[in-house]
Every structure is written in structure tokens, then in C-alpha cells.
Design a protein around this motif. Structure first.
Motif, PDB file in Angstrom:
ATOM      1  N   VAL A 221       3.273   1.820   4.845  1.00  0.00           N
ATOM      2  CA  VAL A 221       4.122   2.241   3.691  1.00  0.00           C
ATOM      3  C   VAL A 221       4.277   3.886   3.897  1.00  0.00           C
ATOM      4  N   VAL A 222       3.406   4.409   4.621  1.00  0.00           N
ATOM      5  CA  VAL A 222       3.748   5.994   4.909  1.00  0.00           C
ATOM      6  C   VAL A 222       5.023   6.243   5.699  1.00  0.00           C
ATOM      7  N   SER A 223       5.059   5.472   6.948  1.00  0.00           N
ATOM      8  CA  SER A 223       6.159   5.405   7.553  1.00  0.00           C
ATOM      9  C   SER A 223       7.653   5.051   6.936  1.00  0.00           C
ATOM     10  N   ALA A 224       7.704   3.909   6.071  1.00  0.00           N
ATOM     11  CA  ALA A 224       8.730   3.735   5.085  1.00  0.00           C
ATOM     12  C   ALA A 224       9.053   4.425   4.348  1.00  0.00           C
ATOM     13  N   LEU A 225       8.323   5.401   3.609  1.00  0.00           N
ATOM     14  CA  LEU A 225       8.621   6.332   2.607  1.00  0.00           C
ATOM     15  C   LEU A 225       9.092   7.684   3.368  1.00  0.00           C
ATOM     16  N   ASN A 226       8.462   8.036   4.735  1.00  0.00           N
ATOM     17  CA  ASN A 226       9.211   9.153   5.370  1.00  0.00           C
ATOM     18  C   ASN A 226      10.327   8.812   5.943  1.00  0.00           C
ATOM     19  N   ARG A 227      10.666   7.439   6.314  1.00  0.00           N
ATOM     20  CA  ARG A 227      12.048   7.242   6.850  1.00  0.00           C
ATOM     21  C   ARG A 227      13.113   7.325   5.691  1.00  0.00           C
ATOM     22  N   ARG A 228      12.667   6.918   4.371  1.00  0.00           N
ATOM     23  CA  ARG A 228      13.657   6.860   3.409  1.00  0.00           C
ATOM     24  C   ARG A 228      13.769   8.168   2.792  1.00  0.00           C
ATOM     25  N   PHE A 229      12.794   9.094   2.638  1.00  0.00           N
ATOM     26  CA  PHE A 229      12.896  10.452   1.763  1.00  0.00           C
ATOM     27  C   PHE A 229      12.930  11.543   2.845  1.00  0.00           C
ATOM     28  N   GLY A 230      12.765  11.146   4.166  1.00  0.00           N
ATOM     29  CA  GLY A 230      12.638  12.437   5.125  1.00  0.00           C
ATOM     30  C   GLY A 230      11.242  13.206   5.144  1.00  0.00           C
ATOM     31  N   GLY A 231      11.261  13.998   6.102  1.00  0.00           N
ATOM     32  CA  GLY A 231      10.107  15.112   6.123  1.00  0.00           C
ATOM     33  C   GLY A 231       8.595  14.463   6.080  1.00  0.00           C
ATOM     34  N   GLN A 232       7.695  15.377   5.449  1.00  0.00           N
ATOM     35  CA  GLN A 232       6.496  14.670   5.366  1.00  0.00           C
ATOM     36  C   GLN A 232       6.366  14.628   3.775  1.00  0.00           C
ATOM     37  N   THR A 233       7.267  13.303   3.294  1.00  0.00           N
ATOM     38  CA  THR A 233       7.109  13.182   2.044  1.00  0.00           C
ATOM     39  C   THR A 233       5.763  12.456   1.603  1.00  0.00           C
ATOM     40  N   ALA A 234       5.309  11.560   2.564  1.00  0.00           N
ATOM     41  CA  ALA A 234       4.060  10.829   2.430  1.00  0.00           C
ATOM     42  C   ALA A 234       2.869  11.057   3.314  1.00  0.00           C
ATOM     43  N   THR A 235       1.879  11.138   3.009  1.00  0.00           N
ATOM     44  CA  THR A 235       0.564  11.234   3.839  1.00  0.00           C
ATOM     45  C   THR A 235      -0.492  10.542   3.436  1.00  0.00           C
ATOM     46  N   ALA A 236      -1.104   9.628   4.402  1.00  0.00           N
ATOM     47  CA  ALA A 236      -1.981   8.888   4.382  1.00  0.00           C
ATOM     48  C   ALA A 236      -3.304   9.630   4.491  1.00  0.00           C
ATOM     49  N   LEU A 237      -4.091   9.585   3.091  1.00  0.00           N
ATOM     50  CA  LEU A 237      -5.484  10.400   2.838  1.00  0.00           C
ATOM     51  C   LEU A 237      -6.539   9.485   3.646  1.00  0.00           C
ATOM     52  N   ASN A 262      10.493   0.587  -5.551  1.00  0.00           N
ATOM     53  CA  ASN A 262      11.353  -0.473  -5.399  1.00  0.00           C
ATOM     54  C   ASN A 262      11.522  -0.338  -3.697  1.00  0.00           C
ATOM     55  N   LEU A 263      10.941   0.484  -3.012  1.00  0.00           N
ATOM     56  CA  LEU A 263      11.060   0.459  -1.624  1.00  0.00           C
ATOM     57  C   LEU A 263      10.487  -0.835  -0.995  1.00  0.00           C
ATOM     58  N   ASN A 264      10.937  -1.403   0.102  1.00  0.00           N
ATOM     59  CA  ASN A 264      10.351  -2.633   0.774  1.00  0.00           C
ATOM     60  C   ASN A 264       9.763  -2.200   1.831  1.00  0.00           C
ATOM     61  N   VAL A 265       8.622  -2.660   2.043  1.00  0.00           N
ATOM     62  CA  VAL A 265       7.532  -2.588   3.274  1.00  0.00           C
ATOM     63  C   VAL A 265       7.188  -3.640   3.994  1.00  0.00           C
ATOM     64  N   THR A 266       7.515  -3.494   5.507  1.00  0.00           N
ATOM     65  CA  THR A 266       7.089  -4.804   6.108  1.00  0.00           C
ATOM     66  C   THR A 266       5.589  -4.724   6.365  1.00  0.00           C
ATOM     67  N   LEU A 267       4.946  -5.779   6.028  1.00  0.00           N
ATOM     68  CA  LEU A 267       3.413  -5.828   6.100  1.00  0.00           C
ATOM     69  C   LEU A 267       3.098  -6.586   7.421  1.00  0.00           C
ATOM     70  N   PRO A 268       1.976  -5.981   7.888  1.00  0.00           N
ATOM     71  CA  PRO A 268       1.559  -6.730   9.301  1.00  0.00           C
ATOM     72  C   PRO A 268       0.576  -8.004   8.598  1.00  0.00           C
ATOM     73  N   PRO A 269       0.527  -8.753   9.750  1.00  0.00           N
ATOM     74  CA  PRO A 269      -0.388 -10.385   9.349  1.00  0.00           C
ATOM     75  C   PRO A 269      -1.437  -9.997   8.493  1.00  0.00           C
ATOM     76  N   ALA A 270      -1.688 -10.852   7.500  1.00  0.00           N
ATOM     77  CA  ALA A 270      -2.930 -10.518   6.646  1.00  0.00           C
ATOM     78  C   ALA A 270      -4.358 -10.924   7.671  1.00  0.00           C
ATOM     79  N   ARG A 271      -5.484 -10.284   6.913  1.00  0.00           N
ATOM     80  CA  ARG A 271      -6.568 -10.571   7.694  1.00  0.00           C
ATOM     81  C   ARG A 271      -7.148 -11.975   7.370  1.00  0.00           C
ATOM     82  N   ALA A 272      -7.375 -12.778   8.381  1.00  0.00           N
ATOM     83  CA  ALA A 272      -7.552 -14.194   8.193  1.00  0.00           C
ATOM     84  C   ALA A 272      -8.846 -14.222   7.226  1.00  0.00           C
ATOM     85  N   ARG A 273      -8.980 -15.150   6.332  1.00  0.00           N
ATOM     86  CA  ARG A 273     -10.093 -15.153   5.282  1.00  0.00           C
ATOM     87  C   ARG A 273     -10.199 -16.576   4.569  1.00  0.00           C
TER      88      ARG A 273
END
Length: 386
Positions: A221-237, A262-273
Motif C-alpha cells: 500500500v505504501v509503495s502504491a501511494l508513493n508511486r501515485r502521489f510521489g515523494g514520501q506521501t505514505a509511511t508505514a508505522l 480508489n487506488l488499486n493495490v496488488t496483494l501478496p498471497p494470503a496466509r493459509a488458513r
């Protein structure tokens, strides 16, 4: 012994099998592509903004106008007390010690949710549930009921006709009922009287909270936001909270948050459960679940208990004595022969389901099978029992 695997070389030696294998592979390719495309999800489906939340409201009220299906006053004294208090507020004095036999009134609890940014005058749907021994709330009318929040303050007032989705009838000791009769809703039955201040931005900083704690999802999510809006828009705490730098003016802030949602984010494989509901016998697993090669033995054991009564009477009417009734219980036990069956290593959910179905196991059998596979280290998934 049944083996759930086939030889690829044997298939390749047969032309018909080769054509079938090609069709299977093409079907698998067609199956993988939609699944891969479905991995891109909007941020609004993955997270919510801190501070933008609903608030629970609850109230106690009376439903009137029932067709003799209300509370029985002798068994629910709080209904009579509530009715007496309501009448006194309307200027009607009920003499002390009066035993009101009212069958058309029911005490109920009224609940709803106050959404974020709710303003006075907005209408809300309310849920009405009987708390006494009323048989049915069908055809009733909810009287004015204050709805309070956790701080004890009134935020809405509810009143209106109930909409009950069930139906029932009884005659001569026989009855039939469809769905639930002791609960219903009042569409747009509550009017907001007080709003709750909603603060989601402080000094141009907005926090985004993921629905689940996942570091990989947070990083994507952070990578997608920074690519879309540039700079250090998003930071994961951390693995759940993401901090955003938003515009300070209200109009620019609204447009920015709309684009974030409405920004699309590519998700990693979900944890097996694997989730098991022990009460209903249901088993749900996601597509990343895998089973290592294992051997399973199970058998069905059924026990039948048949109580019978034997009556012993005197031989003649004048022979004296009395009739004696004795209980005779027969117990029958049947056990099917269990067999050891081999389950091969599975590559995806389809193979897992196919292997378990081939065992002929019922959902109740799967509860024990999956638990034992997890204990043996053959189930590559988190096992959750609810």
C-alpha cells in the motif's frame, strides 16, 4: 488403499490422454488469469481512515398494537411498570395495585448504528428485538424510544411501524412458524438529534488503518501511494497503520482522500488458513492451503439405543395383583471397517478439496481429520476453531 495421484508419463503415452491433459492445462491457465487479476483491490476495501467510524446506539421501549401476542404481565413485570410510567408521563394516572392484563404490549430493545458525519434530521434504520415472552411482534408499532450512546447521552429518537419478516399460525395445539417473529426493523425509524464530531486529519496528517495486520500488505500500500502521489506521501508505522501527508485545505484534502480510496493495490498471497465451526460442522479454507503427503485412517461408529416398555398384567381379572411396567433397553453398536488411505501432496485448494472428497468424509469427519493433519504437521495452514 487408494492413491490420489497419476503418472504424467503414462498420460503422455496415450494420444487421448494427451488431448485431455492439454484441455486441463488450458483450463488451468484460464483459471489462473482471473485469480491473478482479482489480486488487485482498492484501498477502501483493505483499510479505513482513523476517526471515521460508527457508534452503537441502544434504547428500551414498548411496542403496542399487537394482536394478543404481547408479553404476559405476570411473568414480565417490567412491561407493566414501563407501561405505567409511560401513561403517567402522558397524564394518565393508574391506581396503585392495579393489575393490568394487557396482551397487546411488548417490551423491546432498540438498536442502531450512528454513522460517521451524521447530522441532526438524518434518518436511520433501527432493529427491534423482544426482551420478554411475547409470541410475535408482527403488526406492532414502536413508541417513541430514546437511543443512547456509551456515554449515556441521547443521539436519536426512534418510532414507527415494525416490519417483521416472519409468519406463523397455530390452531388446536399445532403450530407452524417461518423465520423469527420476535424481532423486526423499522425502516428510517430513527431521527438523529445530535451528531458526533468526526476528526480524521490533524495538521495535514491522516492515518490509514488496515483491516488486518499484515506487513506485506502495508508495504504494498505504501509503495502504491508513493508511486501515485510521489515523494514520501505514505509511511508505514507498523503492520496495520499507515500515515499519509494530505493537503491542508478541505477541498484538496477531500479530493486526495477520494483518490487514495480508489487506488488499486496488488496483494501478496494470503496466509493459509482453515476455519472450522465446531457447532455447525462447516469447514472453510482459502486457496493457499496445502496438505503434505499423509496417510489417514478413519471409521464410522454408530450406537443405537432403543428403549422399550414391557407391561405385565394379572392372568385373570379376579386373580389380584397389579399391573407392572418394566423398562427394557437394547443397545446396538456397529463399526465400519476403517481403511488406511494415502493423500498426496497438494498444490492448490482444488487438489485439497478433491483429496478430502475422495476420502468420502462428511463435514463432521473433516473436523477431526484436519485437526489430526495439523497435529501431524501435514497441514500447511493456520487452523482456527470457532
Amino acid at each position: 488403499m487408494t492413491e490420489f495421484m497419476f503418472s504424467l508419463s503414462a498420460l503422455c503415452r496415450d494420444s487421448r490422454a494427451r488431448r485431455g491433459l492439454a484441455a486441463v492445462l488450458l483450463g488451468c491457465v484460464g483459471l489462473v488469469l482471473p485469480l491473478a487479476a482479482a489480486q488487485a483491490e482498492r484501498i477502501k476495501d483493505l483499510a479505513s481512515f482513523t476517526g471515521v467510524r460508527e457508534n452503537q446506539l441502544i434504547g428500551y421501549g414498548l411496542v403496542v398494537g399487537l394482536d394478543g401476542s404481547g408479553d404476559q404481565v405476570r411473568q414480565t413485570p417490567f412491561t407493566q411498570q414501563s407501561l405505567t410510567n409511560m401513561l403517567s408521563q402522558l397524564g394518565v394516572t393508574v391506581p396503585q395495585g392495579t393489575n393490568m392484563q394487557v396482551k397487546n404490549v411488548a417490551a423491546v430493545m432498540v438498536t442502531t448504528r450512528l454513522p460517521a458525519f451524521a447530522q441532526p434530521g438524518q434518518s436511520l434504520d433501527v432493529v427491534v428485538s423482544s426482551m420478554g415472552n411475547a409470541k410475535s411482534l408482527r403488526g406492532g408499532t414502536l413508541l417513541m424510544t430514546p437511543l443512547k450512546g456509551a456515554n449515556g447521552q441521547v443521539y436519536a429518537l426512534a418510532q414507527g411501524n415494525l416490519l417483521v419478516g416472519g409468519a406463523g399460525a397455530s390452531q388446536g395445539g399445532a403450530s407452524v412458524q417461518v423465520n423469527q417473529l420476535n424481532g423486526g426493523i423499522v425502516p428510517d425509524g430513527a431521527i438523529v438529534e445530535r451528531g458526533v464530531p468526526t476528526t480524521y486529519a490533524q495538521n495535514g496528517m491522516v492515518r490509514l488503518e488496515l483491516n488486518t495486520n499484515d506487513f506485506a500488505v502495508a508495504q504494498n500500500v505504501v509503495s502504491a501511494l508513493n508511486r501515485r502521489f510521489g515523494g514520501q506521501t505514505a509511511t508505514a508505522l507498523n503492520g496495520r497503520t499507515i500515515e499519509l501527508r494530505a493537503p491542508t485545505d478541505p477541498q484538496g484534502q477531500l479530493a486526495f482522500l477520494s483518490q487514495v480510496e480508489n487506488l488499486n493495490v496488488t496483494l501478496p498471497p494470503a496466509r493459509a488458513r482453515v476455519v472450522i465451526n465446531a457447532r455447525t460442522g462447516s469447514v472453510v479454507m482459502n486457496r493457499t492451503v496445502m496438505i503434505d503427503e499423509a496417510a489417514i485412517a478413519y471409521g464410522n461408529l454408530s450406537v443405537t439405543i432403543s428403549p422399550q416398555q414391557q407391561v405385565s398384567q394379572p392372568t385373570t381379572p379376579f386373580g389380584g395383583g397389579q399391573t407392572v411396567v418394566t423398562n427394557n433397553t437394547q443397545i446396538e453398536m456397529r463399526s465400519d471397517n476403517g481403511s488406511l488411505k494415502r493423500v498426496s501432496t497438494s498444490a492448490n485448494l482444488a487438489d485439497v478439496v478433491r483429496a478430502l472428497n475422495a476420502l468420502g468424509a462428511t463435514p463432521q469427519d473433516l473436523l477431526s481429520i484436519l485437526q489430526n493433519l495439523k497435529s501431524a504437521g501435514a497441514l500447511r495452514a493456520d487452523l482456527e476453531v470457532i
